[in-house]
Design an enzyme around this catalytic site. Structure first.
Site, PDB file in Angstrom:
ATOM      1  N   LYS A  35       1.225  -0.899  -0.180  1.00 49.14           N
ATOM      2  CA  LYS A  35       0.028   0.345   0.592  1.00 49.14           C
ATOM      3  C   LYS A  35       1.050   0.930   0.200  1.00 49.14           C
ATOM      4  O   LYS A  35       1.999   1.050   0.800  1.00 49.14           O
ATOM      5  CB  LYS A  35      -0.957  -0.229   1.085  1.00 49.14           C
ATOM      6  CG  LYS A  35      -1.901   1.232   1.581  1.00 49.14           C
ATOM      7  CD  LYS A  35      -2.531   0.939   2.452  1.00 49.14           C
ATOM      8  CE  LYS A  35      -2.484   1.421   3.678  1.00 49.14           C
ATOM      9  NZ  LYS A  35      -1.791   3.271   4.079  1.00 49.14           N
ATOM     10  N   ASP A  62      -3.244   4.166  -1.540  1.00 47.14           N
ATOM     11  CA  ASP A  62      -4.548   4.197  -0.953  1.00 47.14           C
ATOM     12  C   ASP A  62      -4.677   6.557  -0.075  1.00 47.14           C
ATOM     13  O   ASP A  62      -3.482   6.820   0.217  1.00 47.14           O
ATOM     14  CB  ASP A  62      -4.120   4.323   0.538  1.00 47.14           C
ATOM     15  CG  ASP A  62      -4.716   4.533   2.316  1.00 47.14           C
ATOM     16  OD1 ASP A  62      -6.031   5.163   1.726  1.00 47.14           O
ATOM     17  OD2 ASP A  62      -4.442   4.125   2.682  1.00 47.14           O
ATOM     18  N   LYS A  64      -7.361   8.218  -0.604  1.00 46.10           N
ATOM     19  CA  LYS A  64      -8.833   8.622  -0.059  1.00 46.10           C
ATOM     20  C   LYS A  64      -9.171  10.035  -0.312  1.00 46.10           C
ATOM     21  O   LYS A  64      -9.317  10.720   0.059  1.00 46.10           O
ATOM     22  CB  LYS A  64      -8.357   8.459   1.460  1.00 46.10           C
ATOM     23  CG  LYS A  64      -7.944   7.594   2.331  1.00 46.10           C
ATOM     24  CD  LYS A  64      -7.160   8.050   3.807  1.00 46.10           C
ATOM     25  CE  LYS A  64      -7.142   6.970   4.739  1.00 46.10           C
ATOM     26  NZ  LYS A  64      -5.418   6.613   4.707  1.00 46.10           N
ATOM     27  N   ASP A  67     -13.479  14.946  -3.243  1.00 42.13           N
ATOM     28  CA  ASP A  67     -13.392  15.977  -4.091  1.00 42.13           C
ATOM     29  C   ASP A  67     -14.647  15.833  -4.716  1.00 42.13           C
ATOM     30  O   ASP A  67     -15.348  15.200  -4.567  1.00 42.13           O
ATOM     31  CB  ASP A  67     -12.251  16.419  -4.515  1.00 42.13           C
ATOM     32  CG  ASP A  67     -12.297  17.553  -4.713  1.00 42.13           C
ATOM     33  OD1 ASP A  67     -12.570  18.667  -4.908  1.00 42.13           O
ATOM     34  OD2 ASP A  67     -10.996  18.258  -4.913  1.00 42.13           O
ATOM     35  N   THR A 125      -9.887   3.488  11.230  1.00 41.80           N
ATOM     36  CA  THR A 125      -9.828   2.485  11.768  1.00 41.80           C
ATOM     37  C   THR A 125      -9.309   3.693  13.564  1.00 41.80           C
ATOM     38  O   THR A 125      -8.894   3.148  14.641  1.00 41.80           O
ATOM     39  CB  THR A 125      -9.169   1.559  11.884  1.00 41.80           C
ATOM     40  OG1 THR A 125      -7.844   1.676  11.247  1.00 41.80           O
ATOM     41  CG2 THR A 125      -9.838   0.640  11.364  1.00 41.80           C
ATOM     42  N   ARG A 246       3.190  -0.527  10.573  1.00 42.21           N
ATOM     43  CA  ARG A 246       4.310  -0.723  11.825  1.00 42.21           C
ATOM     44  C   ARG A 246       4.465  -1.973  12.353  1.00 42.21           C
ATOM     45  O   ARG A 246       5.408  -2.019  12.312  1.00 42.21           O
ATOM     46  CB  ARG A 246       3.546   0.269  12.519  1.00 42.21           C
ATOM     47  CG  ARG A 246       3.772   1.809  12.245  1.00 42.21           C
ATOM     48  CD  ARG A 246       3.263   2.874  12.977  1.00 42.21           C
ATOM     49  NE  ARG A 246       1.895   2.653  12.554  1.00 42.21           N
ATOM     50  CZ  ARG A 246       0.995   3.804  13.430  1.00 42.21           C
ATOM     51  NH1 ARG A 246       1.526   4.469  13.924  1.00 42.21           N
ATOM     52  NH2 ARG A 246      -0.473   3.745  13.464  1.00 42.21           N
TER      53      ARG A 246
HETATM   54  O1  C5P Z   1       0.806   1.498  10.939  1.00 38.92           O
HETATM   55  P1  C5P Z   1      -0.474   0.700  11.162  1.00 38.92           P
HETATM   56  O2  C5P Z   1      -0.884  -0.859  10.400  1.00 38.92           O
HETATM   57  O3  C5P Z   1      -1.515   1.466  11.768  1.00 38.92           O
HETATM   58  O4  C5P Z   1      -0.913   1.483   9.489  1.00 38.92           O
HETATM   59  C1  C5P Z   1      -2.549   1.408   9.056  1.00 38.92           C
HETATM   60  C2  C5P Z   1      -2.281   1.545   7.214  1.00 38.92           C
HETATM   61  O5  C5P Z   1      -3.570   1.615   6.872  1.00 38.92           O
HETATM   62  C3  C5P Z   1      -2.235   3.418   7.596  1.00 38.92           C
HETATM   63  O6  C5P Z   1      -0.877   3.657   6.338  1.00 38.92           O
HETATM   64  C4  C5P Z   1      -3.114   4.057   7.379  1.00 38.92           C
HETATM   65  O7  C5P Z   1      -3.031   5.417   6.298  1.00 38.92           O
HETATM   66  C5  C5P Z   1      -4.146   2.771   6.871  1.00 38.92           C
HETATM   67  N1  C5P Z   1      -5.914   2.648   6.679  1.00 38.92           N
HETATM   68  C6  C5P Z   1      -5.826   2.761   8.290  1.00 38.92           C
HETATM   69  N2  C5P Z   1      -7.300   3.316   8.325  1.00 38.92           N
HETATM   70  C7  C5P Z   1      -8.284   3.419   6.734  1.00 38.92           C
HETATM   71  C8  C5P Z   1      -7.617   3.659   6.020  1.00 38.92           C
HETATM   72  C9  C5P Z   1      -6.147   3.736   5.553  1.00 38.92           C
HETATM   73  O8  C5P Z   1      -4.861   2.847   9.795  1.00 38.92           O
HETATM   74  N3  C5P Z   1      -9.474   3.648   7.543  1.00 38.92           N
END
Ligand code: C5P
Length: 268
Positions: A35, A62, A64, A67, A125, A246
């Site tokens: 992603k 991603d 998002k 607009d 989330t 992460r």
């Molecule tokens: O590091 P972590 O596992 O928290 O990363 C989650 C990834 O998913 C990040 O890149 C974040 O921008 C993305 N994301 C998210 N929640 C969403 C959409 C995308 O955490 N609803």
């Protein structure tokens, strides 16, 4: 679970291409979907997509989009041309915006000769029930916590319905909504679940406490994610794809961290 390795999307949340290349090398033959989000795309643009594609892997772009329909239509077409396999928009952009995104996605798929899925973000989330109530409904004091119970999931279901009506291919949602979404909107309506933690320490109930003052010394529990699940829990809850950031990219040894994710899914 079959072919689950292709259903793990690793979030490349980096600011330049060097660590991306290192990770792609490190996980060669073990990871197949990545992603690219705001940080990497803002820093490196199309070169980041090209790099992942050079490794034969798929890209979830991603960005998002949110607009007016005409602008989103053009952005999605450009994203398709770049090589993205999944592109997302915010469901809160409304029906016309999502329909425009889907039309652009179909045209881009046809031109590229490969399937491009357009999905919608429902509720981030990182937002707990209480946060959703603050942002989308009304302000409230400490007392109203119980009233917010289930509000994030409720809003996610509503936005998923709008995405379905607009003809989109699926949604980004927390693991707490994916099963319901698939049961209501069909098994072919895809769910992509971020907020993945190897130890989903804070269940939803605890999260209310964590986001209301009991976090002193615990800066950003779970890295700012509030509606979380383990990889196996998320797949059991109906996710078609999980997004892991992460837990892998922040690990000392990302290959071992990915192996732990695989083991968690295999043993379930
Ligand atoms: O590091 P972590 O596992 O928290 O990363 C989650 C990834 O998913 C990040 O890149 C974040 O921008 C993305 N994301 C998210 N929640 C969403 C959409 C995308 O955490 N609803």
């Amino acid at each position: 679970m079959k072919n689950f390795k292709e259903k793990i999307i690793i979030a490349l949340d980096y600011g330049d291409l060097k660590p991306v290349k290192e990770l792609l090398e490190n996980l060669k033959g073990r990871a197949f979907f990545y992603k690219i989000g705001f940080e990497l795309f803002t820093s490196c643009g199309a070169r980041s997509v090209d790099l992942v594609k050079d490794y034969g892997c798929k890209v979830f772009l991603d960005l998002k989009y949110h607009d007016i329909p005409n602008t989103v239509y053009k952005a999605v077409k450009s994203a398709g041309k770049l090589g993205a396999d999944i592109i997302n928009v915010h469901a809160s952009g409304g029906l016309d915006m999502m329909k425009a995104a889907k039309t652009a996605g179909e045209e881009a798929s046809y031109a590229a000769g490969r399937r491009i899925d357009i999905i919608a973000v429902t509720v981030l989330t990182s937002l707990s029930d209480t946060d959703v109530k603050h942002v989308f409904y009304n302000n409230m004091g400490e007392k109203g916590l119980e009233e917010a119970d289930g509000i994030a999931s409720g809003l996610a279901l509503h936005l998923a319905e709008l995405a379905k009506i607009s003809g989109l291919d699926g949604v980004v949602c927390s693991g707490h909504e994916s099963l319901k979404i698939k049961n209501i909107f069909g098994q072919d309506f895809k769910t992509v679940t971020p907020g993945i933690r190897m130890k989903a320490k804070a269940k939803n109930a605890d999260v209310h406490a964590l986001s209301h003052g009991e976090t002193e010394g615990l800066k950003e529990p779970n890295g700012g994610q509030k509606r979380i699940m383990t990889p196996s829990e998320a797949f059991k809850a109906g996710a078609d794809y999980i997004v892991v950031g992460r837990e892998i990219t922040g690990a000392e040894n990302p290959a071992d961290a990915l192996a732990n994710v695989h083991a968690d899914i295999e043993k379930s």
